[in-house]
Scaffold this motif. Structure first.
Motif, PDB file in Angstrom:
ATOM      1  N   ALA A  43       0.870  -1.224   0.052  1.00 50.11           N
ATOM      2  CA  ALA A  43       0.082  -0.089  -0.161  1.00 50.11           C
ATOM      3  C   ALA A  43       0.963   1.334  -0.076  1.00 50.11           C
ATOM      4  CB  ALA A  43      -0.885  -0.065   1.247  1.00 50.11           C
ATOM      5  N   GLU A  44       1.564   1.429  -1.164  1.00 47.08           N
ATOM      6  CA  GLU A  44       2.488   2.467  -1.155  1.00 47.08           C
ATOM      7  C   GLU A  44       2.490   2.965  -2.788  1.00 47.08           C
ATOM      8  OE1 GLU A  44       7.169   2.818  -0.453  1.00 47.08           O
ATOM      9  OE2 GLU A  44       6.288   1.559   0.121  1.00 47.08           O
ATOM     10  N   THR A  45       2.655   4.146  -2.852  1.00 50.16           N
ATOM     11  CA  THR A  45       2.786   4.992  -4.150  1.00 50.16           C
ATOM     12  C   THR A  45       4.284   5.084  -4.178  1.00 50.16           C
ATOM     13  OG1 THR A  45       0.735   6.116  -3.815  1.00 50.16           O
ATOM     14  CG2 THR A  45       2.228   7.051  -5.478  1.00 50.16           C
ATOM     15  N   ILE A  46       4.523   4.737  -5.580  1.00 52.36           N
ATOM     16  CA  ILE A  46       5.969   4.757  -5.976  1.00 52.36           C
ATOM     17  C   ILE A  46       6.019   5.557  -7.603  1.00 52.36           C
ATOM     18  CG2 ILE A  46       6.873   3.036  -4.880  1.00 52.36           C
ATOM     19  CD1 ILE A  46       7.097   1.482  -7.371  1.00 52.36           C
ATOM     20  N   SER A  47       6.825   6.348  -7.831  1.00 52.30           N
ATOM     21  CA  SER A  47       7.203   6.984  -9.120  1.00 52.30           C
ATOM     22  C   SER A  47       8.238   6.061 -10.091  1.00 52.30           C
ATOM     23  CB  SER A  47       7.622   8.258  -9.070  1.00 52.30           C
ATOM     24  OG  SER A  47       6.816   9.049  -8.330  1.00 52.30           O
ATOM     25  N   VAL A  48       7.860   5.900 -11.208  1.00 53.86           N
ATOM     26  CA  VAL A  48       8.770   5.127 -12.215  1.00 53.86           C
ATOM     27  C   VAL A  48       8.849   5.942 -13.429  1.00 53.86           C
ATOM     28  CG1 VAL A  48       8.118   2.889 -11.158  1.00 53.86           C
ATOM     29  CG2 VAL A  48       6.961   3.712 -12.951  1.00 53.86           C
ATOM     30  N   ALA A  49      10.097   5.556 -14.146  1.00 54.50           N
ATOM     31  CA  ALA A  49      10.340   6.429 -15.483  1.00 54.50           C
ATOM     32  C   ALA A  49      11.028   5.377 -16.269  1.00 54.50           C
ATOM     33  CB  ALA A  49      11.151   7.514 -15.468  1.00 54.50           C
TER      34      ALA A  49
END
Length: 72
Positions: A43-49
């Motif tokens: 239950a965690e928001t991560i950013s990816v590219a």
């Protein structure tokens, strides 16, 4: 969406200009998410590219419903 971090040994070894960055990203992910313990989601928001593309359906396990994948 499927987001993949390749095994650093599969990116060309000493010939790859991104091998160190990929190894660092994979190590950080595995350390943070405790790899090897049967990850079931967080239950965690991560950013990816990365580069997004559509992968053709080929009966793989864990594919995204819309077949979108993101690769570094």
């Amino acid at each position: 969406m499927i987001v993949e971090i390749p095994d650093p040994t599969c990116v060309g070894g000493g010939n790859s200009v991104v091998a160190d960055v990929i190894a660092s990203a994979r190590q950080a992910f595995e350390t943070h998410f405790d790899a090897g313990r049967g990850w079931t989601g967080q239950a965690e928001t991560i950013s990816v590219a990365g580069v997004g593309f559509f992968d053709r359906p080929h009966n793989q396990t864990g594919a995204a419903f819309n077949q979108i994948e993101l690769h570094p």
